[in-house]
Design an enzyme around this catalytic site. Structure first.
Site, PDB file in Angstrom:
ATOM      1  N   GLY A   1      35.432  38.111  33.430  1.00 11.50           N
ATOM      2  CA  GLY A   1      35.064  39.203  34.329  1.00 11.50           C
ATOM      3  C   GLY A   1      35.714  40.474  33.823  1.00 11.50           C
ATOM      4  O   GLY A   1      35.081  41.360  33.264  1.00 11.50           O
TER       5      GLY A   1
ATOM      6  N   CYS B   1      47.014  57.344  54.822  1.00 11.57           N
ATOM      7  CA  CYS B   1      48.274  57.440  55.565  1.00 11.57           C
ATOM      8  C   CYS B   1      49.161  56.212  55.392  1.00 11.57           C
ATOM      9  O   CYS B   1      49.498  55.541  56.367  1.00 11.57           O
ATOM     10  CB  CYS B   1      47.953  57.663  57.034  1.00 11.57           C
ATOM     11  SG  CYS B   1      46.823  59.034  57.234  1.00 11.57           S
TER      12      CYS B   1
ATOM     13  N   GLU C   1      33.676  32.268  31.888  1.00 10.98           N
ATOM     14  CA  GLU C   1      33.458  33.159  33.044  1.00 10.98           C
ATOM     15  C   GLU C   1      34.334  34.409  32.952  1.00 10.98           C
ATOM     16  O   GLU C   1      35.120  34.703  33.858  1.00 10.98           O
ATOM     17  CB  GLU C   1      33.803  32.416  34.345  1.00 10.98           C
ATOM     18  CG  GLU C   1      33.044  31.119  34.568  1.00 10.98           C
ATOM     19  CD  GLU C   1      33.624  30.299  35.716  1.00 10.98           C
ATOM     20  OE1 GLU C   1      34.689  30.671  36.253  1.00 10.98           O
ATOM     21  OE2 GLU C   1      33.015  29.275  36.061  1.00 10.98           O
TER      22      GLU C   1
HETATM   23  N1  LLP Z   1      36.269  32.405  37.270  1.00 11.65           N
HETATM   24  C1  LLP Z   1      36.873  32.156  38.445  1.00 11.65           C
HETATM   25  C2  LLP Z   1      36.683  30.855  39.090  1.00 11.65           C
HETATM   26  C3  LLP Z   1      37.705  33.148  39.031  1.00 11.65           C
HETATM   27  O1  LLP Z   1      38.306  32.886  40.180  1.00 11.65           O
HETATM   28  C4  LLP Z   1      37.857  34.392  38.375  1.00 11.65           C
HETATM   29  C5  LLP Z   1      38.690  35.442  38.967  1.00 11.65           C
HETATM   30  C6  LLP Z   1      37.190  34.603  37.150  1.00 11.65           C
HETATM   31  C7  LLP Z   1      36.414  33.576  36.629  1.00 11.65           C
HETATM   32  C8  LLP Z   1      37.278  35.889  36.399  1.00 11.65           C
HETATM   33  O2  LLP Z   1      38.555  36.155  35.961  1.00 11.65           O
HETATM   34  P1  LLP Z   1      38.813  37.366  34.934  1.00 11.65           P
HETATM   35  O3  LLP Z   1      38.135  37.030  33.622  1.00 11.65           O
HETATM   36  O4  LLP Z   1      38.248  38.576  35.517  1.00 11.65           O
HETATM   37  O5  LLP Z   1      40.277  37.401  34.807  1.00 11.65           O
HETATM   38  N2  LLP Z   1      41.399  41.176  42.035  1.00 11.65           N
HETATM   39  C9  LLP Z   1      42.288  40.763  40.965  1.00 11.65           C
HETATM   40  C10 LLP Z   1      41.651  39.700  40.085  1.00 11.65           C
HETATM   41  C11 LLP Z   1      41.199  38.483  40.847  1.00 11.65           C
HETATM   42  C12 LLP Z   1      40.538  37.458  40.001  1.00 11.65           C
HETATM   43  C13 LLP Z   1      39.986  36.343  40.810  1.00 11.65           C
HETATM   44  N3  LLP Z   1      39.284  35.345  40.091  1.00 11.65           N
HETATM   45  C14 LLP Z   1      42.727  41.977  40.161  1.00 11.65           C
HETATM   46  O6  LLP Z   1      42.354  43.096  40.509  1.00 11.65           O
HETATM   47  O7  LLP Z   1      43.492  41.829  39.203  1.00 11.65           O
END
Ligand code: LLP
Length: 434
Positions: A275, A351, A273
């Protein structure tokens, strides 16, 4: 990633000058590169060439429909966490059979929507969720495949707000209690346990925590099989980090080799998964300098993007490289030392003092009107934006070679006002010139 480079003295997204996009759609705006997303996807998939792996893109990173369609066309599935994400994934053409449903608080309505769509699997995070899913499935005479998401109590060594695999985190079921959870699942109608899921956090720059967590998952798989639970699939989550500031990060090849080492002998289908890895480098936030203000104490470069457009610096103290669109006389970044560089804080108009993109940034003396980009904002940028200070949601532009398209137009003030209503006891007349 080479999608954003200087050509003829100007920063381009692929073959399109960013100044042309700014002139056309205005600033601030997000700009994404199809080539960069495609390259990242292919690098990830190719690393797993010898393993039975399916990418279920964690669309929380960037869920624009056109971005989703780009990944759908490449063969990706999706990891969804809400009704809204499920609807978007399906609308973009991601087959339900490649969708996994994550999240610690799925409502019964969301579970029902996932069942109706016929998704591949639900990643269940608690015993109450297991019971609820069973009930909803039975009410629909459905039989759904599930993973139990385990919490392996591994510290991902990342920012504490995005660390998800420690005992004190809200995610998953304690791996020590996984055996009981699987036994409970096996006793319930409507759900078939076939998989273990794990995700220990995001922006991991060290491979060791993955290795430890996946090692625990392998051990659990063997135990469960010995107990007669037919585990055929492992969902190893996302989390692979990217270099925001020259950090050393694991490559997909190193990550895939570690996966083969830890779970490769289990003969399981694998789900990943990612992202951030797929979209992070593929986007920039294009912004224009409104004013340069010298206070005597400091120099502030005030840009038209703000914390509501990109929350990561305010929320996590995240550092994103900032570059100017007009090519500097020497070198590509603003960070290099040189006589013409002065330190400035790059801030937005909101602000709050937290509305700061960079502090003491070595910046050339740039006049108001100059364009800058905030790099590596293709993941967790637009999706986390808000209308704080009644600022309209900014556009998203997708670039593909010499073509570009506005894939989300700028929100208008009219649209903003139209979302709200006066209360019944108030005058219904909207005054002014909106
Ligand atoms: N799978 C699950 C169950 C997750 O909770 C997440 C991310 C991913 C996959 C994807 O993770 P990645 O490959 O993108 O690291 N807003 C934060 C990141 C929050 C990630 C939450 N879960 C930021 O801007 O760094």
């Amino acid at each position: 990633m080479t999608a954003f480079t200087y050509k003829n003295g100007e920063l381009h997204a692929e073959d399109i000058a960013l100044s042309a996009i700014a002139a056309d759609v205005g600033t601030p705006t997000y700009v994404y590169s199809v080539a960069a997303m495609t390259e990242a996807y292919q690098r990830f998939v190719e690393a797993f060439a010898g393993q039975r792996a399916q990418v279920c893109y964690a669309m929380k990173a960037n869920s624009n429909l056109a971005v989703l369609r780009t990944f759908a066309d490449l063969g990706a599935g999706a990891d969804v966490v809400s009704d809204g994400e499920l609807a978007r994934a399906l609308a973009a053409g991601i087959p339900a059979t490649r969708i996994v449903y994550s999240g610690v608080g799925k409502t019964r309505a969301e579970l029902a929507a996932g069942i109706n769509a016929g998704i591949l699997q639900f990643n269940v995070e608690s015993l109450p969720e297991l019971a609820a899913l069973s009930e909803v499935a039975v009410s629909k005479s459905a039989e759904v495949e599930i993973a139990i998401r385990v919490n392996p109590d591994v510290d991902a060594s990342t920012h504490h707000k995005i660390s998800t695999g420690r005992k004190e985190d809200k995610f998953g079921i304690d791996i020590a209690q996984a055996g009981e959870a699987f036994a409970f699942a096996a006793s319930l109608p409507g759900v078939t346990p076939v998989s273990i899921a794990v995700h220990i956090g995001s922006q991991l720059t060290d491979i060791q925590p993955f290795r430890t967590a996946f090692g625990h998952v392998a051990e659990l798989t063997r135990q469960l099989r010995a107990d007669g639970v037919a585990i055929s699939r492992l969902d190893l989550g996302g989390g692979l980090g990217i270099a925001y500031d020259g950090e050393d990060v694991p490559t997909p090849a190193e990550y895939a080799a570690m996966v083969a080492d830890t779970v490769g002998d289990l003969d399981c289908d694998l789900i990943f998964e990612p992202g951030r890895y797929l979209t992070g480098h593929a986007g920039v936030l294009l912004t224009r300098i409104i004013f340069v203000k010298n206070t005597g104490e400091r120099r502030f470069v005030i840009v038209d993007a703000a914390m509501n457009d990109l929350m990561r610096p305010a929320l996590y103290g995240a550092a994103h490289a900032i570059q100017q669109v007009r090519e500097p006389a020497s070198g590509a970044t603003l960070r290099e030392a040189g006589a013409t560089l002065r330190e400035a804080d790059i801030v937005g108009p909101v602000c709050e003092t937290g509305d700061t993109f960079a502090t003491a940034h070595a910046l050339r003396d740039l006049p108001a009107g100059e364009l800058l980009v905030i790099r590596d904002t293709g993941a967790y940028g637009a999706v986390m934006s808000s209308g704080y200070n009644s600022r309209p949601l900014v556009p998203e532009v997708l670039v593909n070679g010499g073509d570009y398209a506005v894939v989300r137009p700028r929100e208008t003030l009219e649209q903003q006002l139209d979302r709200e209503r006066f209360a019944s006891w108030q005058s219904q007349e909207r005054t002014g010139q909106s």
